[in-house]
Design an enzyme around this catalytic site. Structure first.
Site, mmCIF file in Angstrom:
data_model
loop_
_atom_site.group_PDB
_atom_site.id
_atom_site.type_symbol
_atom_site.label_atom_id
_atom_site.label_comp_id
_atom_site.label_asym_id
_atom_site.label_seq_id
_atom_site.Cartn_x
_atom_site.Cartn_y
_atom_site.Cartn_z
ATOM 1 N N CYS A 379 28.946 106.665 -8.875
ATOM 2 C CA CYS A 379 29.023 105.459 -8.051
ATOM 3 C C CYS A 379 29.924 104.417 -8.722
ATOM 4 C CB CYS A 379 27.617 104.918 -7.775
ATOM 5 S SG CYS A 379 27.556 103.719 -6.419
ATOM 6 N N HIS A 509 25.260 109.374 -5.220
ATOM 7 C CA HIS A 509 24.255 109.511 -6.283
ATOM 8 C C HIS A 509 23.658 110.925 -6.252
ATOM 9 C CE1 HIS A 509 23.888 105.312 -7.712
ATOM 10 N NE2 HIS A 509 24.321 105.021 -6.495
ATOM 11 N N GLU A 511 22.073 112.467 -8.443
ATOM 12 C CA GLU A 511 20.797 112.566 -9.163
ATOM 13 C C GLU A 511 19.596 112.524 -8.227
ATOM 14 O OE1 GLU A 511 21.889 108.086 -9.414
ATOM 15 O OE2 GLU A 511 22.901 110.031 -9.295
#
Length: 537
Positions: A379, A509, A511
């Site tokens: 990001c 993102h 994750e």
């Protein structure tokens, strides 16, 4: 009929209610049941989206764009089921709805009160959107006795009174502190916590006791006696070295079977093969790889919770321990970077907002690029990577991001300029944010495409700035590959420097979509590159 399980906590906060709820959900799922997990937070913010990470930790973003508590990340990582906006609510959101309805006259002139109006909204949230589920597990934030939590406890008390034991179960999580001088666990705080809970009309059906050492049978019997609960429903929760050992520990303690027994449901075998595989991989992880996280909130690890977990998932995949080295980006300079990043195998710059600490992050990106160390920018980390490349590789020395409101060449620009020049309020801050899951098209034969093994992906976003496409050609002439775009090709999603060992930046993102049993492909490739780098040193 759907059954409801409420998870509450006492004695102290941060005991692991979220992990308990997530673990139980996974264990019930392993027996073939469909489970939904929800979080009810007593704070007055409408959501954590505008909260300082020091106050709240990570903001976890769901597919549908809800900005939620980090516990929803635990729910998703343990169950593999995506959460949504119907799985998280706060006191602030409740009051926002209540006051809006009151102004619209929806309460027909009656006196609006905590009971029944606030509690009714809470009950409606809990009891809605339950179709297709066998169990709804609701975690109540905070601890019993907190003033702000009282409406939530009253609401679940009313639900329990209506549904009775056939369809409602209360699990209370407490702490048994170990006093070293006395060499014993103390049960008195648990007794008082249960007393406090019973005083507001809730009697726990299962008591989960956190402790740093094993709890003896005599201690369990003592807790059962003073808390008016059968000994078999006092479940030990002993500290574990890794959170992915927690579900099996609860299974070995019989938590899942006790829940089924309480509801008079036949106990069926559990399919836990993938979790035993995770445990085996954790035990077999003897080698280490050192990853530096260049962080703004380096002292608050919860601000990067999903990043930490995603790195661990890739470590589990390769049977490697991830040795995280936290670097304070504010103190990182060209003069000390060699010392601070000595023996580092990979560098990660996570997401964030604001100008503070960006100079140190850019210094780290330069170090990774010029020393050919595996680099992953997420990001804001990707945006800073493009600025670093512009300044130091292409020669655009005044390259900046529009976010900082400084003069220079705007390499990074706003996505939506409709609010430009207007007063910054919470409302228009939300409007300009690109939130939730969006499709992304990948370019064939790139690092990204090879990692995903697909040319069409979906990833979650939380940003309001993007790469300025006017500079795409000059970046490409200097070796940058733009390997991922939004479907309308307006937003650059992924950049790469293919001539380096591994240099990737992503606008999304990744994750948020990583699981311990299904590590995210980009984290897998990043850790692979870091392992290869450390083996070649």
């Amino acid at each position: 009929m759907v059954r409801f399980i409420f998870v509450t906590g006492g004695v102290v906060s941060s005991l692991g209610k979220g992990l308990t709820a997530a673990s139980l959900a996974m264990l019930l799922q392993a027996k073939g049941f469909k489970v939904c997990v929800r979080k009810l937070d007593p704070y007055l913010n409408v959501d954590p989206g505008t909260m300082n990470p020091h106050e709240h930790g990570e903001v976890y973003v769901t597919d549908d764009g809800a900005e939620t508590d980090l516990d929803l990340g635990h729910y998703e990582r343990f169950t593999g089921v995506s959460s949504c906006k119907f799985d998280s609510i706060t006191t602030g959101a409740i009051y926002s709805k209540l006051l809006k309805d009151e102004r619209l006259g929806n309460y027909t002139g009656v006196t609006v009160q905590i009971i029944p109006h606030v509690t009714n909204i809470i009950k409606d949230f809990i009891l809605s959107n339950t179709k297709g589920f066998d169990f709804i597990i609701c975690e109540i934030g905070g601890t019993v006795g907190d003033i702000e939590g009282l409406p939530f406890f009253e609401a679940i008390r009313q639900i329990g009174n209506k549904l009775k034991n056939e369809n409602c179960l209360f699990i209370h999580l407490t702490l048994l502190p170990y006093v070293k001088t006395a060499r014993e666990l103390k049960t008195k705080p648990t007794q008082h916590s249960v007393k406090e809970l019973r005083a507001i009309g809730i009697t726990p059906n299962i008591l989960v006791c956190r402790a740093e050492r094993n709890i003896s049978k005599s201690e369990i019997d003592k807790i059962a006696l003073f808390c008016n609960i059968e000994s078999e429903y006092v479940i030990p929760a002993i500290d574990q070295k890794n959170i992915y050992l927690v579900p099996i520990a609860y299974h070995n303690s019989g938590l899942d079977n006790k829940v089924l027994k309480f509801f008079n449901i036949n106990v069926v075998p559990s399919k836990l093969d993938k979790w035993y595989d995770i445990i085996g991989r954790l035990k077999d992880s003897s080698s280490k790889v050192r990853i530096a996280i260049i962080a703004k909130y380096h002292k608050l690890k919860d601000a990067y919770k999903s990043v930490i977990e995603a790195l661990d998932h890739a470590g589990i995949y390769y049977k490697y321990k991830i040795d995280l080295v936290w670097i304070n980006a504010e103190n990182l300079t060209e003069e000390n970077i060699n010392k601070k990043l000595l023996n580092i195998d990979g560098i990660l710059v996570p997401g964030g907002f604001g100008e503070r600490a960006t100079k140190g992050k850019i210094t780290a990106i330069t170090y990774a690029r010029t020393n050919n160390i595996p680099f992953f920018g997420i990001c804001f980390g990707m945006q800073l990577a493009t600025i670093e490349i512009a300044q130091n590789l292409i020669g655009i020395k005044d390259a900046v991001t529009e976010e900082f409101k400084v003069d220079g060449t705007k390499i990074i620009e706003k996505i939506n300029k409709n609010c430009e020049g207007s007063k910054i309020t919470i409302e228009n801050v939300k409007k300009t944010m690109r939130l939730g899951s969006y499709p992304c098209s990948l370019v064939a034969n790139t690092i990204a495409a090879n990692a995903y093994k697909s040319l069409e992906i979906n990833e979650r976003h939380r940003h309001r700035y993007k790469f300025n496409n006017e500079f795409q050609n000059i970046f490409e002439k200097n070796g940058v590959v733009f390997s991922g775009f939004s479907k309308d090709e307006e937003i650059v999603e992924i950049i790469e420097l293919p001539e380096l060992r591994w240099f990737v930046g992503v606008q999304f993102h990744p994750e948020f979509k990583s699981k311990p049993f299904e590590a995210h492909p980009l984290f897998i490739q990043f850790i692979k590159a870091a392992i290869e780098y450390t083996l070649r040193k």
